[in-house]
Write an enzyme that holds these catalytic residues in place. Structure first.
Site, PDB file in Angstrom:
ATOM      1  N   GLY B 345     -10.574 -71.401  21.848  1.00 42.51           N
ATOM      2  CA  GLY B 345     -11.718 -72.146  21.326  1.00 42.51           C
ATOM      3  C   GLY B 345     -13.014 -71.396  21.566  1.00 42.51           C
ATOM      4  CD  GLU B 369      -7.212 -40.918  14.808  1.00 40.85           C
ATOM      5  OE1 GLU B 369      -6.319 -40.181  14.376  1.00 40.85           O
ATOM      6  OE2 GLU B 369      -8.176 -40.491  15.473  1.00 40.85           O
ATOM      7  CB  THR B 371      -7.848 -47.042   5.500  1.00 37.83           C
ATOM      8  OG1 THR B 371      -7.252 -46.390   4.360  1.00 37.83           O
ATOM      9  CG2 THR B 371      -9.285 -46.583   5.648  1.00 37.83           C
TER      10      THR B 371
END
Lengths: 105, 394
Positions: B345, B369, B371
């Site tokens: 929460g 490094e 995508t």
């Protein structure tokens, strides 16, 4: 940092947000302190600058509120050191002085 | 695939886990929650301990004084080393040595003497300058930094972005185009550039979601380096960079999984003590399912990543397995931390807990490094060109 300087007084300090960020403090001789308000700083920038106000009158300050406070702090200090050839007085001789060679031009 | 860890691996895991819990996590109570660096005197003290453990310069081969770990063991340790607040981008704050510059093991004897050995002794640090404003996922085409030969020297001009550590490093590996515009990957050469070379400037910090660990923008204006600064062969820089990027993705993926494990552990503990609507969080089905989904994500990612590591150790091509590990680990770990925050929460997004930092930093891991989309291209190419027949046919 390019923002305008403000006199450091109780009135101006009351306008400073209690958030994380980076600030500079100056006296008549120039910049005497560069520091940040981080995740553990009580009342953020306002709390950190209160400590400088408590030292006495005659100071001015400017700040940037940014969540990237550590990287911005290290950048501002490195640019200062490259411009002036020496660290800001509040960091001189401490292990908290960021070292590096960032210069804007 | 079989992941029964041997006694040595179990002992190493135990040692590194104890180090993180007893040496690193207590230090973080005093640090800013975004911090990625320790004071030099503190770091030196930690390095004395990792040297005593025989684990300093973790990635170095035995002939260079390292422990000579196989990739599976290195992966297991990476999962342990990241299990603290700064662990994703500053695993144990560098107590186990600096990031590996594997290319330097292939350097000339003179280059090793000047650069590699001081790095291994902790006397010098380096940066890796590949990415440019035109792009990072496709370096063969996007590199516009040029190096022109002038007598025995080379003159480098260009700009690099998203380069970590360049502001404080002593030298860097800089990739520049030495062939013509159409030369592609064959026209790229790696140069060792001393940071005090005239014309080299670290122009700014590139501020990101991270705060303690930051990338910079570099400018090279008529930077003159001698012919002896070429690392490897002229025109072979891309192959050198590519090999480094591929292998680095395994511990990169493993670090994400370690963070996910730590976040999952926090979520389980919190679910057992926090009460809402008259019941512990752990008694609510919605929370139970989130915890199970976390377990599925962590186990899947760990198995895929260890499979890539095992493949790398086998001597067989492992590019596809590494790409899959990078995708699965970064994406799954992001989901795990997201759920852990949801379980906590409002406290989950405060700087009182490490979860918000992991959430921000894991978002970057899906880009850094290579995508997710670049990794998918790698896998699909291998599938469609018949180089990879699938898991069951390996």
């Amino acid at each position: 940092m390019t923002k305008a300087w403000s006199p450091l007084t109780a009135e101006t300090l009351a306008e400073v947000p209690a958030t994380v960020g980076v600030f500079e403090v100056a006296d008549a001789s120039g910049v005497i302190g560069i520091d940040y308000a981080g995740g553990h700083s009580p009342f953020g920038l306002r709390g950190a600058l209160q400590g400088w106000l408590d030292r006495g009158p005659g100071l001015s300050f400017r700040y940037e509120r940014t969540n990237a406070y550590l990287s911005r702090f290290r950048e501002v200090v490195q640019v200062f050191v490259n411009d002036t050839g020496e660290p800001p007085p509040n960091l001189a001789g401490t292990e908290n002085l960021p070292t590096g060679r960032i210069r804007q031009n | 695939m079989g992941f029964a860890f041997n006694d040595v691996q179990r002992a190493l895991i135990h040692n590194v886990r104890s180090f993180v819990r007893n040496e690193i996590i207590p230090l973080e109570l005093e640090l800013d929650p975004d911090e990625s660096e320790l004071r030099p005197s503190v770091l030196d003290g930690l390095r004395v301990k990792t040297k005593q453990m025989g684990l300093y310069n973790l990635d170095a081969p035995e002939e260079f004084g390292g422990p000579g770990l196989d990739t599976v063991t290195r992966t297991l340790l990476a999962m342990e080393m990241s299990q603290h607040r700064a662990g994703l981008y500053s695993a144990c704050y560098g107590a186990f040595g600096q990031p590996d510059m594997a290319q330097l093991y292939e350097a000339t004897d003179e280059q090793k003497e000047r650069y590699l050995h001081p790095v291994l002794r902790g006397e010098k640090s380096s940066f890796f300058a590949l990415t440019e404003p035109a792009g990072g996922s496709d370096p063969a085409r996007s590199i516009q930094t040029r190096a022109k030969q002038d007598g025995d020297d080379w003159i480098i001009n260009g700009t690099k972005v998203f380069i970590s550590g360049a502001d404080s490093a002593d030298f860097g590996l800089v990739f520049a185009r030495t062939g013509d515009r159409e030369s592609g990957r064959e026209g790229i050469t790696c140069f060792i550039v001393d940071a005090d070379t005239p014309g080299f400037t670290v122009r700014r910090v590139i501020h990101t979601l991270r705060s303690g660990h930051y990338p910079t923008e570099l400018v090279f204006e008529d930077v003159r380096v001698p012919g002896s600064a070429v690392l490897g062969e002229v025109g072979q820089g891309f192959a050198m960079a590519s090999e480094r990027l591929t292998k680095n993705r395994i511990p990169y993926a493993a670090g994400c999984i370690g963070v996910a494990m730590a976040a999952h552990r926090l979520a389980i503990e919190y679910a057992g003590i926090r009460s809402v609507f008259g019941q512990k969080l752990a008694d609510h089905e919605g929370i139970q399912w989130m915890l199970v989904e976390n377990e599925i994500d962590i186990r899947s990612a760990a198995l895929v990543t260890l499979d890539a590591a095992e493949r790398a150790d086998s001597g067989e091509p492992f590019r596809t397995e590494v790409a899959l590990a990078k995708i699965v680990a970064t994406e799954a770990s992001g989901r795990v931390v997201d759920r852990a925050i949801q379980i906590h929460g409002g406290y989950g997004v405060t700087k009182d807990l490490p979860l918000e930092r992991w959430y921000r930093e894991l978002r970057i891991r899906r880009i850094g490094e290579g995508t997710t989309e670049t990794q998918k291209m790698i896998v699909s190419r291998d599938l469609l060109r018949g180089r990879y027949a699938g898991l069951m046919d390996r």
